[in-house]
Scaffold this active site. Sequence first.
Site, PDB file in Angstrom:
ATOM      1  N   SER A  73      36.174  47.625  41.760  1.00 46.53           N
ATOM      2  CA  SER A  73      37.457  48.266  41.168  1.00 46.53           C
ATOM      3  C   SER A  73      37.398  49.694  40.704  1.00 46.53           C
ATOM      4  CB  SER A  73      38.373  47.359  40.230  1.00 46.53           C
ATOM      5  OG  SER A  73      38.700  46.277  40.896  1.00 46.53           O
ATOM      6  N   CYS A 326      41.831  38.457  41.625  1.00 49.48           N
ATOM      7  CA  CYS A 326      42.558  39.338  40.547  1.00 49.48           C
ATOM      8  C   CYS A 326      43.931  39.133  40.459  1.00 49.48           C
ATOM      9  CB  CYS A 326      42.352  40.644  41.053  1.00 49.48           C
ATOM     10  SG  CYS A 326      40.665  41.365  41.267  1.00 49.48           S
TER      11      CYS A 326
END
Length: 391
Positions: A73, A326
Amino acid sequence: MIRQVYLDNAATTPVKKQVLDEMLPFFKEKYGNPSSIYRLGQETRNAIDEVREKVANVINAKPREIYFTAGGSEADNWAIKGIAFANKDKGNHIITSKIEHHGVLHTCEYLEKNGFEVTYLDVDENGIVNMEQLKDSITDKTILISIMFANNEIGTIQPIEEIGKIARDNKVYFHTDAVQAIGNINIDVEKLNIDLLSMSAHKLYGPKGVGALYIKQGVKIHPYMHGGAQERNRRAGTENIPGIIGFGKAIELAYETLDEHNERLTKLRDKLIRDIKENIEYVRLNGHPDKRLPGNVNFSFEFIEGESLLLSLDMLGICASSGSACTSGSLDPSHVLLAIGLPHEIAHGSLRLTLGDFNTEEDVDYVVESLIKVVDRLRQMSPLYENVKKK
């Protein structure tokens, strides 16, 4: 005792023993700060440089083009924001797809609030990006194309070489989120015309909290973090030495046995898909039937909720997911499944099963047997299923 079967390897993988053994000395004996000039510090500096070379060799890059991060990320954020702010004098337009990981999508949404324009490309029913729309979307203000290498939910592998050529022909930077691809696919950044590529260690049996961003030499990009001179003044902060060492060993092991790994997982994947289709009705395989990651299986089961399915499987010792790790706490249907054209009610009944190096044929058999029972039980409680049976 309930048998445990872990089929969520796309979310994370266990650290392999060889990886942990390689990391342990760097917690206690080889603990020097790599920025120090004395021998203890230079020992860790040399170890990091060796890993940088290992990672570079895997993707046919130069060691100085590899920058270590805290994960995929961060690498996505750095690639997209870094290119956007460094090149805003040229343009403010970015192209991505509707099925990207949220590390990309949320970064693009942030940039939209800060004066940038983003085009979100459609995908077909298998999750392949619309190439004609990509070509038509490029303007003289386009500075970046960001398309993931392989989708984390449905496993579809994109035509990266073709996308890279389009970007290169139009003098636009090309970034790919390869977090799911690294360790599963041979990648050559030069051949594929990739300018930036995101990686993460914990998807290939390495530790969590460490990844890397490949930045092609000559790419104009802003630093991600300011402070010290680490990562050649582009990413400040004392390096996560044990994590980087673990990443290096994990990627080394992955590519030493890549062909064997892919052959075994593809065989297990195809058996899992075949057995589910043959034994459970009203199911849909999501993602491309052939151009998909070797360990990825994603099904939608009509007339049931994905959350109930996951909880029931968990009670039987089976770890699975309904999509991206996520967003696993979200009640909204997967944005990926909606993008490939599934209606909400079917997207809600999705199940992602992702195989890894420690799974066996017996695991597959157990999961299929359990799924048959669970799906049947849940459907018996569904008024929608009852109506279908009456018809």
